[in-house]
Write a protein that holds these residues in place. Structure first.
Motif, PDB file in Angstrom:
ATOM      1  N   LEU A  16       0.590  -1.228  -0.222  1.00 50.30           N
ATOM      2  CA  LEU A  16      -0.239  -0.101   0.138  1.00 50.30           C
ATOM      3  C   LEU A  16       0.910   1.454   0.523  1.00 50.30           C
ATOM      4  N   LEU A  17       0.490   2.022  -1.310  1.00 53.39           N
ATOM      5  CA  LEU A  17       1.298   3.258  -0.551  1.00 53.39           C
ATOM      6  C   LEU A  17       0.656   4.264  -0.676  1.00 53.39           C
ATOM      7  N   ILE A  18       0.902   5.410   0.644  1.00 55.07           N
ATOM      8  CA  ILE A  18      -0.049   6.333   0.811  1.00 55.07           C
ATOM      9  C   ILE A  18       0.349   7.890   0.583  1.00 55.07           C
ATOM     10  N   GLY A  19       0.098   8.812  -0.671  1.00 50.25           N
ATOM     11  CA  GLY A  19       0.716   9.807  -0.911  1.00 50.25           C
ATOM     12  C   GLY A  19      -0.448  10.696  -1.689  1.00 50.25           C
ATOM     13  N   LYS A  20       0.173  12.149  -2.305  1.00 47.92           N
ATOM     14  CA  LYS A  20      -1.210  11.870  -2.922  1.00 47.92           C
ATOM     15  C   LYS A  20      -0.269  12.787  -4.255  1.00 47.92           C
ATOM     16  N   PRO A  21      -1.278  13.312  -5.173  1.00 41.94           N
ATOM     17  CA  PRO A  21      -0.446  13.822  -6.294  1.00 41.94           C
ATOM     18  C   PRO A  21      -0.411  15.669  -6.328  1.00 41.94           C
ATOM     19  N   GLY A  22       0.527  15.078  -7.572  1.00 42.92           N
ATOM     20  CA  GLY A  22       1.767  16.483  -7.756  1.00 42.92           C
ATOM     21  C   GLY A  22       2.985  15.987  -6.426  1.00 42.92           C
ATOM     22  N   CYS A  23       3.665  15.198  -5.877  1.00 43.11           N
ATOM     23  CA  CYS A  23       5.003  14.776  -4.631  1.00 43.11           C
ATOM     24  C   CYS A  23       5.763  14.111  -5.655  1.00 43.11           C
ATOM     25  N   HIS A  24       6.156  14.540  -5.725  1.00 43.20           N
ATOM     26  CA  HIS A  24       7.705  14.126  -6.542  1.00 43.20           C
ATOM     27  C   HIS A  24       8.553  12.749  -5.647  1.00 43.20           C
ATOM     28  N   LEU A  25       7.962  12.681  -4.481  1.00 42.13           N
ATOM     29  CA  LEU A  25       8.858  11.829  -4.471  1.00 42.13           C
ATOM     30  C   LEU A  25       7.930  10.580  -3.898  1.00 42.13           C
ATOM     31  N   CYS A  26       7.072  10.749  -4.109  1.00 44.89           N
ATOM     32  CA  CYS A  26       5.688   9.686  -4.207  1.00 44.89           C
ATOM     33  C   CYS A  26       5.816   9.150  -5.707  1.00 44.89           C
ATOM     34  N   ASP A  27       6.117  10.289  -6.821  1.00 45.46           N
ATOM     35  CA  ASP A  27       6.464   9.200  -8.140  1.00 45.46           C
ATOM     36  C   ASP A  27       8.024   9.097  -7.873  1.00 45.46           C
ATOM     37  N   ASP A  28       8.270   9.125  -6.984  1.00 44.54           N
ATOM     38  CA  ASP A  28       9.434   8.484  -7.410  1.00 44.54           C
ATOM     39  C   ASP A  28       9.163   7.126  -6.584  1.00 44.54           C
TER      40      ASP A  28
END
Length: 92
Positions: A16-28
């Motif tokens: 499970l990945l918890i993140g948000k749109p526009g987050c470059h660390l989330c994209d990585d």
């Protein structure tokens, strides 16, 4: 006449990945998780903290947050080798 096999529900994603749109660390993190899970035949799910106020309150300063088999595994960055090692273990 043989009976038809009973359909089995798909197993829950192990990651499970918890993140948000526009987050470059989330994209990585997403790119690493997608590559590792595809390579190992696993699946992952992604949840945005913007859609869950409780997750926003708990993880706003730690995203992306990664869970493996329901336990927090990483935050901010995903280590590919560490994720592969965790997924090498059978589900609890």
């Amino acid at each position: 006449m043989p009976s038809a096999p009973v359909p089995q529900p798909a197993p829950e994603p192990r990651v499970l990945l918890i993140g948000k749109p526009g987050c470059h660390l989330c994209d990585d993190a997403r790119a690493i998780i997608a590559a590792v899970t595809a390579d190992l035949g696993e699946s992952f799910e992604e949840v945005s903290i913007l859609d869950h106020p409780d997750l926003m309150a708990k993880y706003a300063e730690e995203i992306p947050v990664t869970f493996v088999d329901g336990r927090q595994h990483d935050f901010w960055r995903v280590n590919e080798a560490r994720l592969r090692a965790a997924l090498a273990n059978p589900r609890p």
